[in-house]
Design an enzyme around this catalytic site. Sequence first.
Site, short mmCIF file in Angstrom:
data_model
loop_
_atom_site.label_atom_id
_atom_site.label_comp_id
_atom_site.label_asym_id
_atom_site.label_seq_id
_atom_site.Cartn_x
_atom_site.Cartn_y
_atom_site.Cartn_z
N GLU A 19 0.86 -0.96 -0.39
CA GLU A 19 -0.44 0.20 0.17
C GLU A 19 0.56 1.64 -0.23
O GLU A 19 1.28 1.59 0.63
CB GLU A 19 -0.87 0.35 1.31
CG GLU A 19 -2.15 1.14 1.51
CD GLU A 19 -2.30 0.64 2.47
OE1 GLU A 19 -2.62 2.55 2.96
OE2 GLU A 19 -2.50 0.47 3.06
N ASP A 74 -1.67 -1.43 5.89
CA ASP A 74 -1.31 -0.72 6.73
C ASP A 74 -2.52 -1.73 7.93
O ASP A 74 -2.94 -2.40 7.46
CB ASP A 74 -2.06 0.77 7.49
CG ASP A 74 -0.50 1.63 6.89
OD1 ASP A 74 0.77 1.15 5.76
OD2 ASP A 74 -0.92 2.58 5.72
N ASP A 132 -4.48 -0.67 9.47
CA ASP A 132 -6.02 0.51 10.38
C ASP A 132 -7.07 -0.16 9.14
O ASP A 132 -7.09 -0.58 8.26
CB ASP A 132 -5.28 1.96 10.07
CG ASP A 132 -4.77 1.61 8.07
OD1 ASP A 132 -5.09 1.50 8.14
OD2 ASP A 132 -4.56 3.03 8.71
N ASP A 187 -7.94 1.66 6.30
CA ASP A 187 -7.98 1.59 5.31
C ASP A 187 -7.15 0.59 4.80
O ASP A 187 -7.62 0.25 3.75
CB ASP A 187 -7.00 3.16 4.90
CG ASP A 187 -8.16 4.58 4.58
OD1 ASP A 187 -9.41 4.35 4.65
OD2 ASP A 187 -7.89 5.96 5.36
#
Length: 691
Positions: free
Chosen positions: A472, A550, A552, A554
Amino acid sequence: MLLVQFQFMDNISNSENILEENLNAAGEAVEAVASEVVETSAAENAKDYQADNIQVLEGLEAVRKRPAMYIGDISGRGLHHLVYEVVDNSIDEALAGFANHIEVTIQEDNSIKVVDNGRGIPVDMHEKMHKPALEVVLTVLHAGGKFDKGSYKVSGGLHGVGVSCVNALSDYLRAEIHRDGKIYMQEYAYGKPTCEMSVIGDTDHTGTTIIFHPDASIFTETVYDFETLANRLRDLAYLNAGITLKLTDLRVRDEQGVAKSHTFYSREGLKEFVKYIDSGKEPLINEVIHINTIKNGVPVEVAMTYNTSFNENIFSYVNNINTVEGGTHLTGFRRGLTTTLKKYADDNHLLDKLKIELSKEDFRDGLTAVISVKVAEPQFEGQTKTKLGNSDIQAVVSQAISEALKYYLEENPKQARAIVDKVVLAATARHAAQSARMKVQRKSPLSGAGLPGKLADCKSRDAAQCELFLVEGDSAGGSAKQGRNPNFQAILPLRGKILNVEKAMDHKVFESDSIVSIFKALGVTIGTEEDPKEANLSKLRYHKIIIMTDADVDGAHIATLLMTFFFRRIRPLIDNGYLYIATPPLYKCTTKGKNKIEEYAWDEQQVQRFVDTRCDGDRNKMVLQRYKGLGEMNPQQLWETTMDPENRMLKQVQLSNAAEADHTFSVLMGEEVGPRRDFIEAHATYANIDA
């Protein structure tokens, strides 16, 4: 949130967690007495090869020595397969008309209890074996009523190895048989009786109860997953209308002490199954077409509908076995569907203005269907022995579909027109996508259409050794490129969120730069001899494709978009076990003071363990760093925590239930908001639904 349909298998170090037993898993079950030739080295004289070099595995010893040959593997999938074997015996009783209620209980010690109200396993003496029939069924391979056509006309367990294998791979098994007004009981350990069969009471009903505890010395995983078992029982309820299946988990109780449980029952069978699969999609027609008939003595049941998506979803079963590789029944269904729809459209002049030639795939865009046939003597073939080979079944299913569908189309002209319009739209989209699809066909470097520019490729050309990290963002991609081992690790940074292929037409998919880059990097082309829309892995460049995002919201969304893409467009990657998810740490724990100690943590429990063991239980003594993204790690940190095969932990994406996976992807990534909201409320640990 994708744990609902995927089982994740941790891979520590460079191992793919494929054990020796799995490497020996090939072919069908061997005979009750298996012989194994002990190999001698080439340097030894041939005269040393004598009778005592022949090792004979008696009874169920062959199962314990090579368990993967019988149940697939010895990890979580094989563990749950034990339950399926016992439940399938109860389902066979139901198919024969002698049972309608089956209960499965996960007990506190992770043992399993399966109870049915069938006839009960026979307990009289077996004339040939000179022991009770119950003991024969539980201790002898290829022993069972499935070989007697008078006992079972059709059955899921075909080789008579099911419950005996469960017994062999359990350190404890207890059978209780309610039959002839008596309760008979016998106990076993490691496949051998520990007591004689005895009568322990009276009863006013019939049925079989099997309680077993998997042998921890055999299985690498011994904890049962409620959702995995629930998915299988849900399928069985849809496939066998009128049968009640109940799953209870005594390990989990609410505040009132009531154990977690779920009851599965379907009145309409496959019709409800299709509604469930398509609950997250926008319907094209307002009903499910349900066909339930008998042709040439073969029961054929099909439920089908069309939605506004551009995916074909057909799930086929033979005697409740999911034939993931299809077979003659699937071929017959597709032939009957295509010819009948084409004839209806031609007869009603609905294709007169169409300028392009129709393809058989056009008739299946947006189609969801479940096919179930009951075959007395099925012949299975294919790599996983789940492809039906009976040649006569093709004509049987094709005829059944043609007759029923012709009647439906004539009786429902409005729905018929909607389906034909969908076929025309699919043909138009396919024509538009042809040029776009060519973008993903990798040319030779001399032709100017080689690998994507952002790809940092590896040096090795051995696909079995090569890994591709889908990372990402450019920042994390930069760290990964510097931290990787360039000999076998390649990096492809992805900018932003890729296209949601769940809602996209073909030409939009192949016009997406990120998706084209993935196709080119992998070496995957579109089109096989059997299906021009199927991904072709013949030139696949990596056998580990690792999603690294990541930790998280997103990052989870990007990972979900990527898995949706692989499931819908390159599903063979998942089927072959090539897709993985990286698990970067969430925290870095460091002690204060001169002699600093550093450790990484993946959850709060590991952080607390660091506090307890390194900081004497005091958090004012620790510096805690929370990684918000991969880009916050320097190359060395990213390598040693997430990319180094010696230390990393990968999760392998496994497809354990295709119908459930399809349903979940549709809910999460489809057009319908309501089902997605319900899913989040049911599965999220915490969620602000109104945000």
